[in-house]
Structure formats: structure tokens, C-alpha cells
Design an enzyme around this catalytic site. Structure first.
Site, mmCIF file in Angstrom:
data_model
loop_
_atom_site.group_PDB
_atom_site.id
_atom_site.type_symbol
_atom_site.label_atom_id
_atom_site.label_comp_id
_atom_site.label_asym_id
_atom_site.label_seq_id
_atom_site.Cartn_x
_atom_site.Cartn_y
_atom_site.Cartn_z
ATOM 1 N N LYS A 116 35.986 47.754 44.414
ATOM 2 C CA LYS A 116 37.368 47.439 44.023
ATOM 3 C C LYS A 116 38.311 48.618 44.137
ATOM 4 O O LYS A 116 39.465 48.448 44.544
ATOM 5 C CB LYS A 116 37.389 46.922 42.582
ATOM 6 C CG LYS A 116 36.878 45.522 42.473
ATOM 7 C CD LYS A 116 37.653 44.764 41.416
ATOM 8 C CE LYS A 116 36.764 43.799 40.701
ATOM 9 N NZ LYS A 116 36.485 44.154 39.329
ATOM 10 N N GLU A 200 43.426 50.099 34.681
ATOM 11 C CA GLU A 200 44.674 49.539 35.218
ATOM 12 C C GLU A 200 45.599 49.163 34.065
ATOM 13 O O GLU A 200 45.142 48.943 32.953
ATOM 14 C CB GLU A 200 44.396 48.208 35.941
ATOM 15 C CG GLU A 200 43.830 48.274 37.312
ATOM 16 C CD GLU A 200 43.498 46.884 37.848
ATOM 17 O OE1 GLU A 200 42.845 46.830 38.876
ATOM 18 O OE2 GLU A 200 43.885 45.849 37.233
ATOM 19 N N HIS A 235 36.260 33.154 32.420
ATOM 20 C CA HIS A 235 36.217 33.521 33.839
ATOM 21 C C HIS A 235 35.567 32.475 34.726
ATOM 22 O O HIS A 235 35.231 32.727 35.869
ATOM 23 C CB HIS A 235 35.557 34.886 34.034
ATOM 24 C CG HIS A 235 36.221 35.942 33.219
ATOM 25 N ND1 HIS A 235 37.526 36.302 33.422
ATOM 26 C CD2 HIS A 235 35.790 36.676 32.173
ATOM 27 C CE1 HIS A 235 37.862 37.223 32.536
ATOM 28 N NE2 HIS A 235 36.835 37.467 31.767
ATOM 29 N N ARG A 292 33.803 34.483 50.793
ATOM 30 C CA ARG A 292 32.923 33.302 50.900
ATOM 31 C C ARG A 292 33.788 32.050 50.992
ATOM 32 O O ARG A 292 34.993 32.099 50.772
ATOM 33 C CB ARG A 292 32.063 33.198 49.630
ATOM 34 C CG ARG A 292 32.923 33.116 48.384
ATOM 35 C CD ARG A 292 32.157 32.851 47.101
ATOM 36 N NE ARG A 292 33.057 32.654 45.972
ATOM 37 C CZ ARG A 292 33.535 33.611 45.200
ATOM 38 N NH1 ARG A 292 33.195 34.865 45.411
ATOM 39 N NH2 ARG A 292 34.365 33.336 44.206
#
Ligand code: MV4
Length: 500
Positions: A116, A200, A235, A292
Site C-alpha cells: 500500500k 494517514e 469490512h 481480481r
């Protein structure tokens, strides 16, 4: 074109992929674990190979066994579906080394999107907005403190090699920072085998909006607009729709172009999804790339008319994308609900077991991508997704009505499932308004569960109506039916729902 493809997955997605293969004249090899011998996906395959015992590590994650199955059956390519090995760099590399085509981006592109911090830096250079935060991995508390002050609290700690919310910690002030970093590192290590975390700015009440992109080996790249995926629980996406109620055409075009830039920069091919967060001021930020075919891909297929799995296969076989960006249009509106074997009344624990009765909806604009049949057993070893109900209609309002009616037709008896819960979300006022964000489920926790009192009243009413002979007794339908009567036929039109 390929003559034979091995489908390294199970359930609804293995069946979905098999259909794309059939239409291209490609024969299919299915794989299965011990407990999956009677599973539905195998009935759609031209050939099947046992790949190991029931635990995923022995079977659907068993790279060696899957490659051997492909060699034995002379499959030229492997489609990994989603989950399992779909974004596994080692698997993609092992396929490349064995001379078998992995239907997905190559291992180099996969490694880039898996990291990331690296992908944030790549994306930033392109001028695509990223969430303010750290540009490198460190263990130095001072650097974290400095970065947090820089972007302003609240901040969020994230796993560098992770995804899906694991290792994430929101931090509201400097006192909590050190502890949260340590907790994030521990969780990241156990979940991803890598403890690196970064920081972040925390975006409050964001929407999750992702763009579907296709890119071929010749650099042709198109996007197929967005999917709104803000209705999530821990999530886990539950409901997705397209178009997003939050975007106007201007933003949509802008974000689509930015999504393509991201995909082009990593020399990424086949199908990919670029995720964005949209904040309350409608500013968007790049989040991550999913390498994907995604669970929610059908809603994009419904509004664009493009078969995404077919495109993946064509691109992997070395064909050029013949569609041009300006030919891709969003027509109407699509919604998907995911049907899970889980118990909403018991903290959503998985509910494996035998499906005793099954009746799936159908009709205009209704698509059911299903991996189940009446009498099948849902094993406890895998993700409890059973199927997906997808609807298309000319606008958002009609799609909501259509999916609400289709959910009423969807009957699964024998195992606990989330259909009732989905109906309550779809029929809620705030979903109808369309101005929801990723906190929707948490904020509607109470409203989404009918009060025990209401359930009692419904059950008493149901019992009394039966006692009084008010059922749809001996309707022509029932007389004509050769099915055994089920609780649903007996109860007639009773339904338990929340009235909020
Ligand atoms: C965030 C965020 C707020 N601010 N990052 C969750 C999964 C992971 N892929 C990214 N996630 C988030 N990252 C910043 N800087 C909020 C989330 C988030 C979230 C994102 C998308 C969909 C649902 C979510 C639910 C909770 C938190």
C-alpha cells in the site's frame, strides 16, 4: 483462444466463470476438496479433479495440487475467481513458471498493488489524490508523531501489506498513538506475516466508491464506471449499487479517468478495481487496487452490458479490447445483495448445514448467481456466501422495489440466513434516500432488528390466523403443487419486518 481452463474456486463464482467459458467454446476443469464432492459447481464442469482435504490450506489454497490438476488435464489457463489464490503473487508466479496462463495481472503487477505504501507513492506521482499521510514505512515513534501533527488528528494506522480493515486503528490524540501503533503491528503480523504499518489522516464518514477497469496487453484501457459499496458490516460488503447516488456525471468522468491512470501506471492487465474514499465534501481519494474479478461485478455487467469474465478471458488469451471508452454507457440502475449462511440474531455467526427447502426468485431484470441447491450441505470450512441476488431496472427507485419483491420470493429453509436482514436494509428510509456512508450499518444497528415484541405479535397473529382458518387454504396453487407443503406455504402472506 484457450481450449481448456481450470477454475480454481468453488460456489457461485466457479459457476459464473464456467458460463463464460462455455459461451467461448472453452471446456472447463473444476476442482474440489473432500467435503465439496457433492457441491453444485462441479455439475457445471466438463472434468473435475480432487485437490485435497476440506481445509482451504489443503485444497483451494494448495498451489501445488492445483498446478498438478491443470497439468494432468492439460488446461492452458487458470481462472482463480475471488478470494483464495486470486491475488496471490506466488501463485501467479508459479503459473507463469509452469507455462500456464494465470487469468489476472502478472506477478509483478500483483506485487505492486499489494504494497500500500508503494502504491500510494506511485499514485501520488500521477497526480491522483491520495489521503494525506506517511510516504514510507518506519518504526520510529517520532516520525509517526510528526506525521500525525502534520495531517491533524484523528489519524488512522494501517497495515502496509494488508487489506480488509485488519491492523487498522483510529487514533484521536497523541497519547493513544504509541499503543495503537503497537496494536496495529501485532495484528498486521498475525494477519499478513508483515508488521509494517503507516499512518494517514482519518476520513470521517466516507463513502466507498470503486471503479471497474479493463486493460489489455497492448495498453488499451477502459473503465466501466463505478460501484457504490458503502453498505458494509465489519469490512464485509453486503449491498452494492451502480450508479452511485453520490456522484454527478462530472465527478464520475473525472474519477474514471483517474482510475485508468492508476491501472496504466502499474502495467496492470485484465480486470481491476480502483477503490476510492469520498469524503463529506465530495473530495475523493485513491484507496487501493483490487486485482481480481470482484464479488459485486454483476451490477457493472447489468448497467453496461459488458461480460467482465468473458473480457478477462479474452484479454488473458492475448486479444485486444475492441470496446472504446465512449461506447461504454451506464444504462439504468443495478443493485446486488449478498446472501450468506449466517445468523443476524446471533452476531452473524456462520450457519452451515443442510438446505431443506429452496426457492429462488426470477423474472424480468432479476439475476441470481447461486452456488446452492435444495438438499445441499453448506460446509463450515469456507466463506458462507451462498449466492447473490442482482436486479436491474430503469432507475434507482424501481430497482429498490424490484429487489425488495425478489427478496420476498427468496426462500431458504434449514439454515439461518441474512435475507430478512437484507430486506430491512433495502426497505429502510435512509437507504431509499441514498445519502448513506460506510457507517450506515453501525448507525442503524437498532432499526435493523425488529423488536422482540413485534416478533411476538407477528407469531401470535400467525398462529391465530391459522387457528381461525385464514390461511391461503388449499389454493389452486397448493393443490396443483406436488411439493410437500412448507412453513411458507402454510403461513401464507405473513411476513416479519421492521416498521421503521
Ligand atoms: C480509511 C477510512 C478512513 N480514513 N482510511 C477500511 C478497509 C480498508 N481497505 C480501508 N478502510 C478505511 N480506510 C482513512 N484514511 C475508513 C475505512 C473504512 C472503510 C472503508 C471502506 C468501506 C468501509 C469502511 C468501513 C470502515 C472503515
Amino acid at each position: 483462444m484457450f481450449k481448456k481452463i481450470l477454475i480454481a474456486n468453488r460456489g457461485e463464482i466457479a459457476i459464473r466463470i464456467s458460463k463464460a467459458c462455455k459461451e467461448l467454446g472453452i471446456s472447463t476443469v473444476g476442482v474440489y476438496s473432500t467435503i465439496d464432492k457433492p457441491s453444485l459447481h462441479l455439475r457445471y464442469m466438463d472434468d473435475i479433479v480432487w485437490i485435497g482435504d476440506s481445509p482451504p490450506l489443503s485444497s483451494y489454497l494448495n498451489i501445488q495440487a492445483i498446478l498438478e490438476a491443470a497439468k494432468k488435464t492439460k488446461a492452458e489457463a487458470i481462472h482463480p475467481g475471488y478470494g483464495f489464490l486470486a491475488e496471490n503473487e506466488k501463485f501467479a508466479k508459479a503459473c507463469e513458471d509452469a507455462g500456464i496462463i494465470f487469468i489476472g495481472p502478472d506477478s509483478k503487477a500483483l506485487s505492486l498493488v499489494g504494497d500500500k505504501v508503494a502504491s500510494r507513492n506511485t499514485v501520488k506521482k500521477l497526480g491522483v489524490p491520495i489521503i494525506p499521510g506517511m510516504a514510507m514505512i518506519t518504526k520510529d515513534l517520532k516520525k509517526f508523531k510528526h506525521a500525525a501533527k502534520d495531517v491533524g488528528y484523528p489519524v488512522i494506522i494501517k497495515a502496509s501489506m494488508g487489506g480488509g480493515g485488519k491492523g487498522m486503528r483510529v487514533v484521536y490524540n497523541e497519547n493513544e498513538l504509541e499503543k495503537s501503533i503497537a496494536a496495529g503491528q501485532r495484528e498486521a503480523l498475525s494477519a499478513f506475516g508483515d508488521e509494517s504499518v503507516y499512518l494517514e489522516k482519518y476520513i470521517e464518514q466516507p463513502r466507498h466508491i470503486e471503479f471497474q477497469v479493463l486493460r489489455d496487453n497492448f495498453g488499451n484501457c477502459i473503465h466501466l464506471f463505478e460501484r457504490e459499496c458503502s453498505i458494509q458490516r465489519r469490512h464485509q460488503k453486503i449491498i452494492e449499487e451502480t450508479p452511485s447516488p453520490a456522484l454527478d456525471n462530472n465527478m464520475r468522468m473525472k474519477m474514471g479517468e483517474e482510475a485508468k491512470k492508476v491501472i496504466e501506471a502499474s502495467d496492470y492487465t485484465t480486470a481491476g478495481t480502483v477503490e476510492f474514499l469520498l469524503d463529506k465534501n465530495k473530495k475523493f481519494y485513491f484507496l487501493e487496487v483490487n486485482a481480481r474479478i470482484q464479488v459485486e461485478h454483476p451490477i457493472t455487467e447489468m448497467v453496461t452490458g459488458v461480460d467482465l469474465v468473458r473480457q478477462q478471458i479474452l484479454i488473458a488469451a492475448g486479444e485486444k479490447i475492441t470496446l472504446k471508452q465512449d461506447q461504454i454507457k451506464q444504462n439504468g440502475h443495478a443493485i446486488e445483495t449478498r446472501i450468506y449462511a449466517e445468523d443476524p440474531d446471533n452476531n452473524f455467526v456462520p450457519s452451515p448445514g443442510k438446505i431443506l427447502f429452496l426457492s429462488e426468485p426470477n423474472g424480468p431484470g432479476i439475476r441470481v448467481d447461486s452456488g446452492i441447491y435444495q438438499g445441499c450441505d453448506i460446509p463450515p470450512h469456507y466463506d458462507p456466501i451462498l449466492s447473490k441476488l442482482i436486479v436491474w431496472s430503469e432507475n434507482r427507485n424501481m430497482s429498490i422495489i424490484r429487489i425488495s419483491e425478489a427478496l420476498k420470493e427468496y426462500i431458504i429453509l434449514g439454515i439461518k440466513n441474512n435475507i430478512g436482514y437484507l430486506k430491512r436494509i433495502i426497505n429502510s428510509k435512509d437507504f431509499a434516500k441514498g445519502n448513506y456512508d460506510t457507517h450506515f450499518i453501525d448507525e442503524h444497528e437498532e432499526k435493523l432488528f425488529p423488536k422482540q415484541e413485534k416478533l411476538d405479535i407477528a407469531l401470535i397473529a400467525g398462529a391465530l390466523s391459522k387457528q381461525a382458518g385464514y390461511t391461503k387454504s388449499e389454493s389452486d396453487f397448493q393443490k396443483a403443487s406436488t411439493m410437500k407443503s412448507t412453513p411458507w406455504q402454510e403461513l401464507g402472506k405473513w411476513e416479519i419486518c421492521s416498521l421503521s
